[in-house]
Design an enzyme around this catalytic site. Structure first.
Site, mmCIF file in Angstrom:
data_model
loop_
_atom_site.group_PDB
_atom_site.id
_atom_site.type_symbol
_atom_site.label_atom_id
_atom_site.label_comp_id
_atom_site.label_asym_id
_atom_site.label_seq_id
_atom_site.Cartn_x
_atom_site.Cartn_y
_atom_site.Cartn_z
ATOM 1 N N HIS A 307 38.774 38.086 35.666
ATOM 2 C CA HIS A 307 39.822 37.173 35.198
ATOM 3 C C HIS A 307 41.099 37.959 34.944
ATOM 4 C CE1 HIS A 307 41.918 34.113 32.859
ATOM 5 N NE2 HIS A 307 41.131 33.272 33.492
ATOM 6 N N ASP A 364 34.001 29.764 35.857
ATOM 7 C CA ASP A 364 33.619 29.107 37.109
ATOM 8 C C ASP A 364 32.218 29.469 37.561
ATOM 9 O OD1 ASP A 364 35.874 27.539 37.587
ATOM 10 O OD2 ASP A 364 36.998 29.324 38.115
HETATM 11 N N1 CMC Z 1 34.503 40.990 42.903
HETATM 12 C C1 CMC Z 1 34.650 42.296 43.207
HETATM 13 N N2 CMC Z 1 35.685 43.063 42.805
HETATM 14 C C2 CMC Z 1 36.642 42.463 42.072
HETATM 15 C C3 CMC Z 1 36.572 41.096 41.711
HETATM 16 C C4 CMC Z 1 35.455 40.362 42.145
HETATM 17 N N3 CMC Z 1 35.330 39.068 41.832
HETATM 18 N N4 CMC Z 1 37.660 40.752 40.977
HETATM 19 C C5 CMC Z 1 38.405 41.860 40.873
HETATM 20 N N5 CMC Z 1 37.786 42.905 41.531
HETATM 21 C C6 CMC Z 1 38.244 44.297 41.574
HETATM 22 C C7 CMC Z 1 39.420 44.467 42.540
HETATM 23 O O1 CMC Z 1 38.958 44.814 43.844
HETATM 24 C C8 CMC Z 1 40.163 45.597 41.871
HETATM 25 O O2 CMC Z 1 39.456 46.799 42.137
HETATM 26 P P1 CMC Z 1 40.255 48.221 42.266
HETATM 27 O O3 CMC Z 1 40.867 48.435 40.903
HETATM 28 O O4 CMC Z 1 39.217 49.208 42.640
HETATM 29 O O5 CMC Z 1 41.304 47.990 43.322
HETATM 30 C C9 CMC Z 1 40.016 45.304 40.381
HETATM 31 O O6 CMC Z 1 38.765 44.602 40.279
HETATM 32 C C10 CMC Z 1 41.151 44.469 39.775
HETATM 33 O O7 CMC Z 1 41.311 43.286 40.587
HETATM 34 P P2 CMC Z 1 42.654 42.432 40.662
HETATM 35 O O8 CMC Z 1 42.616 41.550 41.867
HETATM 36 O O9 CMC Z 1 43.831 43.358 40.532
HETATM 37 O O10 CMC Z 1 42.556 41.569 39.339
HETATM 38 P P3 CMC Z 1 43.414 40.291 38.984
HETATM 39 O O11 CMC Z 1 43.455 40.243 37.504
HETATM 40 O O12 CMC Z 1 44.711 40.264 39.718
HETATM 41 O O13 CMC Z 1 42.548 39.092 39.596
HETATM 42 C C11 CMC Z 1 40.986 37.326 39.803
HETATM 43 C C12 CMC Z 1 41.819 38.177 38.829
HETATM 44 C C13 CMC Z 1 40.332 36.188 39.000
HETATM 45 C C14 CMC Z 1 41.900 36.687 40.876
HETATM 46 C C15 CMC Z 1 39.923 38.217 40.476
HETATM 47 O O14 CMC Z 1 39.085 38.812 39.509
HETATM 48 C C16 CMC Z 1 39.088 37.459 41.517
HETATM 49 O O15 CMC Z 1 39.493 37.404 42.673
HETATM 50 N N6 CMC Z 1 37.910 36.886 41.098
HETATM 51 C C17 CMC Z 1 37.103 36.075 41.989
HETATM 52 C C18 CMC Z 1 37.648 34.653 42.047
HETATM 53 C C19 CMC Z 1 37.391 33.897 40.751
HETATM 54 O O16 CMC Z 1 36.295 33.916 40.211
HETATM 55 N N7 CMC Z 1 38.436 33.176 40.277
HETATM 56 C C20 CMC Z 1 38.343 32.320 39.091
HETATM 57 C C21 CMC Z 1 39.116 32.826 37.941
HETATM 58 S S1 CMC Z 1 38.681 32.008 36.414
HETATM 59 C C22 CMC Z 1 39.232 30.390 36.626
HETATM 60 C C23 CMC Z 1 40.631 30.191 36.217
HETATM 61 O O17 CMC Z 1 40.939 30.394 35.027
HETATM 62 O O18 CMC Z 1 41.440 29.815 37.081
#
Ligand code: CMC
Length: 425
Positions: A307, A364
């Site tokens: 998240h 989710d």
């Molecule tokens: N699976 C594997 N690796 C992940 C995941 C995941 N679900 N989420 C983040 N990472 C890794 C990412 O590869 C990165 O690794 P590194 O530091 O080695 O490059 C690190 O964790 C940070 O990721 P980020 O994309 O910079 O994090 P963010 O805060 O921008 O993204 C997120 C948050 C929710 C978009 C992301 O965690 C994600 O894509 N999750 C899966 C989709 C999901 O479940 N979304 C629902 C969110 S909750 C509902 C809502 O409130 O809308």
């Protein structure tokens, strides 16, 4: 001493001063609204990770502590003691309803739950394979055409009428879009049933047939709605506010919010969770997919983990995990999908990759499992999120509207394109 922060430009030694603003909770905020006029520069903040775009008194999140509050009430308290409609009322009216207020609110929503018969043509015009989010977005936008009275946005009575209509009609539109897509007979709202029970009834029922809705099923769906009710300035709420800042009416703003919510990084994630579990297929395949999620060269992500704000745990997930366990034990299901979900959850909570990046199961992950257990089709999951989030969007729209003045949302950019090109003859 003045509450300010001083910025020094190391290129020329010039200093600039900015006020520090304090909220009632959470980090202080540097007011950079004069940044450009003072410095001639913009700030750069991809994804607004450090930017507060508004003042708000609706929802508070502490991502480090894993706290979520609506109007000062902790989500764990609300989930244990209140219903989705209590929370919707709280978001809209700043206070929890007393018994009479609750009854009246419920009644007013019921009265507005029918939709104009002319809207049936909209459902009919879509191909049967249309995603219900596409139908929902179009239909919410169309509400402004079918309900063109009460569109005066300077009159609180009128925009509050619009708000009630949107909250009341979205579940009906959602259920109708599903029934149309399957070719099932339309089931009209049943005014003897509660808000959430009625929605489940419209999804499941057939004319003249008794439909069995277990109290635990209604409770589980109500909890899912409640836990999605508002979440501060997330992508779809920011969209609603951005569109609202142009003085568009709430139907247009909510339709835009639905579009923003659809993506897999936001409201599309609960559908993504189940599709991913289905793709994994058996518990034996889980390790292979975990390895893919950890592989830097693979874009695969575990849906329902991580998240942007919660870097400890998602307090909504904590409530829903409990609800999910209760539902599954009461209705007694044990599918391969559940086994896969349990295995992924267990690995992700103990694996170094996920722990070091604070990737915990989010709301989710569990809402996807609950909705699947309720027999709700995958393509309806984001729609369920919309039903839950609508009172939040509307409350944020009203807050925007009732602030001293509305400033159109208009960010700037760091231009990195071509300059002064000479056209070739
Ligand atoms: N699976 C594997 N690796 C992940 C995941 C995941 N679900 N989420 C983040 N990472 C890794 C990412 O590869 C990165 O690794 P590194 O530091 O080695 O490059 C690190 O964790 C940070 O990721 P980020 O994309 O910079 O994090 P963010 O805060 O921008 O993204 C997120 C948050 C929710 C978009 C992301 O965690 C994600 O894509 N999750 C899966 C989709 C999901 O479940 N979304 C629902 C969110 S909750 C509902 C809502 O409130 O809308």
């Amino acid at each position: 001493m003045k509450n300010t922060v001083t910025l020094t430009d190391n290129r020329n030694g010039k200093t600039y001063e900015f006020d520090i603003l304090n909220g009632t909770m959470g980090p202080d905020v540097i007011d950079i609204s004069t940044f450009f006029s003072q410095t001639g520069m913009f700030t750069f903040d991809r994804g607004y990770t450090s930017t507060a775009m508004c003042r708000s008194s609706i929802t508070y999140i502490d991502g480090v502590k894993g706290e979520l509050m609506h109007r000062g009430y902790d989500i764990a308290y609300l989930a244990k003691n209140k219903s989705f409609l209590d929370v919707a009322y709280l978001l809209l009216n700043k206070e929890l309803p007393n018994e009479d207020e609750y009854k009246n609110f419920k009644q007013e929503l019921k009265k507005r739950s029918y939709i104009h018969e002319g809207m049936m043509k909209i459902f009919d015009a879509f191909p049967s394979k249309a995603h219900p989010m596409a139908v929902l977005q179009a239909s919410v936008s169309a509400l402004s055409a079918f309900y063109s009275d009460h569109l005066n946005m300077d009159n609180p009575d009128e925009y509050r009428e619009m708000a009630m209509r949107i909250i009341a009609k979205i579940p009906t539109i959602a259920a109708f879009s599903y029934r149309f897509s399957r070719g099932y007979p339309i089931i009209y709202p049943n005014l003897d049933r509660g808000f959430t029970e009625n929605f489940l009834y419209m999804l499941r029922s057939y004319p003249y047939e008794h439909v069995d809705l277990k109290p635990i099923e209604v409770k589980a769906l109500d909890t899912v709605f409640m836990l999605h009710a508002d979440h501060e300035q997330n992508a779809s709420t920011t969209t609603v506010r951005a569109v609202g800042s142009t003085h568009a009416h709430p139907y247009a703003c909510i339709a835009a919010g639905i579009g923003a919510l659809w993506g897999w990084a936001h409201g599309g994630a609960n559908e993504g969770v189940i599709r991913q579990l289905e793709e994994i297929g058996t518990a034996d395949n889980v390790d292979k997919y975990i390895a893919r999620a950890k592989d830097k060269n693979d874009s695969f992500r575990l849906m329902g983990f991580g998240h942007r704000v919660y870097k400890n745990f998602d307090p909504r997930a904590k409530v829903l995990k409990k609800m999910c366990d209760e539902l599954i034990s009461q209705i007694g299901i044990n599918t391969e999908l559940l086994k896969i979900a349990r295995k992924i959850e267990q690995i992700a909570l103990t694996d170094e990759y996920f722990i070091s990046r604070n990737l915990y199961p989010n709301v989710d992950f569990y809402s996807g499992i609950i909705l699947k257990a309720l027999g709700i089709p995958n393509e309806m999951f984001a729609v369920i999120f919309v039903i839950g989030r609508t009172p939040g969007w509307i409350s944020q729209w009203i807050e925007l509207k009732e602030q001293d003045s509305i400033k159109i949302v208009r960010p700037r950019q760091l231009y990195v394109g071509e300059k002064n090109r000479t056209p070739h003859e």
